[in-house]
Motif scaffolding. Structure first.
Motif, mmCIF file in Angstrom:
data_model
loop_
_atom_site.group_PDB
_atom_site.id
_atom_site.type_symbol
_atom_site.label_atom_id
_atom_site.label_comp_id
_atom_site.label_asym_id
_atom_site.label_seq_id
_atom_site.Cartn_x
_atom_site.Cartn_y
_atom_site.Cartn_z
ATOM 1 N N LEU A 5 -17.260 -1.238 -55.854
ATOM 2 C CA LEU A 5 -16.576 -1.062 -54.708
ATOM 3 C C LEU A 5 -17.452 -0.638 -53.355
ATOM 4 N N ASP A 6 -16.954 -0.751 -52.477
ATOM 5 C CA ASP A 6 -17.892 -0.366 -51.088
ATOM 6 C C ASP A 6 -17.866 1.189 -50.995
ATOM 7 N N ALA A 7 -18.920 1.506 -50.510
ATOM 8 C CA ALA A 7 -19.376 2.672 -50.077
ATOM 9 C C ALA A 7 -18.395 3.436 -49.228
ATOM 10 N N THR A 8 -17.968 4.572 -49.380
ATOM 11 C CA THR A 8 -16.860 5.306 -48.476
ATOM 12 C C THR A 8 -17.391 5.848 -47.068
ATOM 13 N N PHE A 9 -16.279 6.199 -46.223
ATOM 14 C CA PHE A 9 -16.749 6.682 -44.841
ATOM 15 C C PHE A 9 -17.535 7.955 -44.807
ATOM 16 N N TRP A 43 -16.972 1.786 -37.362
ATOM 17 C CA TRP A 43 -15.699 1.759 -38.147
ATOM 18 C C TRP A 43 -14.468 1.474 -37.329
ATOM 19 N N LEU A 44 -13.563 1.228 -38.194
ATOM 20 C CA LEU A 44 -12.063 0.893 -37.687
ATOM 21 C C LEU A 44 -11.184 1.645 -38.321
ATOM 22 N N LEU A 45 -10.190 1.938 -37.389
ATOM 23 C CA LEU A 45 -8.956 2.849 -37.846
ATOM 24 C C LEU A 45 -7.973 1.964 -37.737
ATOM 25 N N ALA A 72 -13.670 0.586 -42.912
ATOM 26 C CA ALA A 72 -12.306 0.718 -42.603
ATOM 27 C C ALA A 72 -11.708 2.072 -42.979
ATOM 28 N N MET A 73 -10.786 2.607 -41.874
ATOM 29 C CA MET A 73 -10.163 3.692 -42.458
ATOM 30 C C MET A 73 -8.734 3.484 -42.064
#
Length: 267
Positions: A5-9, A43-45, A72-73
């Motif tokens: 999985l991708d790394a988190t924010f 980042w995108l919300l 992506a959040m």
């Protein structure tokens, strides 16, 4: 086949040597989300509180932006255990929980992201994109490490409780929303009001003291730079729909005589 999985924010914030800059994605369009994902922002919300986004459109946007160098959040419309479970199962790894006014609200948000006994998240990993349908090794045991939880401070009550909210285990960051904060303070539409700015600055200072990141929404460039200088670790500086609205208005102004303009009172 085992899949990562991708790394988190949370990971991105921890590894950053500068504040992270992002924008809202409110159109509900995977095409627009992908266009924004390649813009060079951090980042995108993807918003579902004030935007026409349901489970299917959120899934499509997550798929559209995957593979781009951007975090992506996703913001659900409400701090709801069932809805958060559905978002997580879709593969949302970074949540922004709105209207967190108290320690209890923050604890409920965190619990919704944790499997028992640490929380109340329902177990359906074999059916869900979150675990890539059980292709992510050890997902059930390690799910907590694949997620980040940011809670939104957007009321006078939340500002008063911000130190206690920051202390809640599992809250990775706070994000201050000046629009709703201004409304709760009796100055609706006045995000630049001195008392609103002071409340935002109080939250930024509290987060620094607690050793947790704090972000803020600020479409005014001067205000954004002020909050960044004041310790904001991440910021939102625009929105897809706002950029399109202002850009299309600029075209109309260039070629069509315009009536008297009433400036918007909110972001």
């Amino acid at each position: 086949m085992p899949l990562p999985l991708d790394a988190t924010f949370r990971d991105a914030l921890a590894g950053a040597d500068r504040p992270l800059t992002g924008m809202w994605v409110c159109s509900g369009s995977p095409l627009i989300a992908e266009l924004c994902a390649g813009a060079g922002l951090d980042w995108l919300l993807i918003d579902a509180e004030h935007s026409p986004n349901g489970l299917e459109s959120i899934l499509a946007q997550l798929q559209a932006v995957h593979g781009y160098p951007v975090q992506a959040m996703v913001r659900p419309p409400v701090n709801d255990t069932v809805l958060i479970k559905q978002y997580l199962d879709l593969g949302v790894q970074n949540l922004l929980i709105p209207m967190v006014h108290s320690v209890g609200d923050a604890e409920a948000a965190v619990a919704a992201t944790r499997y028992p006994p640490a929380g109340v998240r329902g177990v359906g990993s074999a059916l869900a994109r979150a675990s890539r349908w059980n292709r992510v090794p050890g997902y059930l045991a390690d799910a907590e490490a694949t997620l980040s939880v940011t809670v939104q401070i957007e009321s006078s009550a939340a500002v008063s409780a911000v130190e206690a909210i920051l202390a809640v285990d599992g809250v990775d960051a706070i994000f201050v929303g000046p629009s709703d904060l201004a409304a709760s303070m009796g100055v609706l539409g006045q995000q630049e009001h001195p008392e609103v700015r002071a409340a935002v600055e109080h939250c930024l200072a509290a987060a620094q003291k607690a050793g947790k990141p704090a972000g803020v929404n600020a479409f005014n460039p001067a205000t954004a730079r002020h909050y960044l200088a004041g310790g904001a670790s991440f910021i939102l500086v625009g929105a897809d729909v706002a950029l399109l609205a202002r850009g299309s208005e600029a075209l109309a102004t260039q070629f069509i005589p315009a009536p008297d303009d009433d400036s918007p009172v909110s972001y």
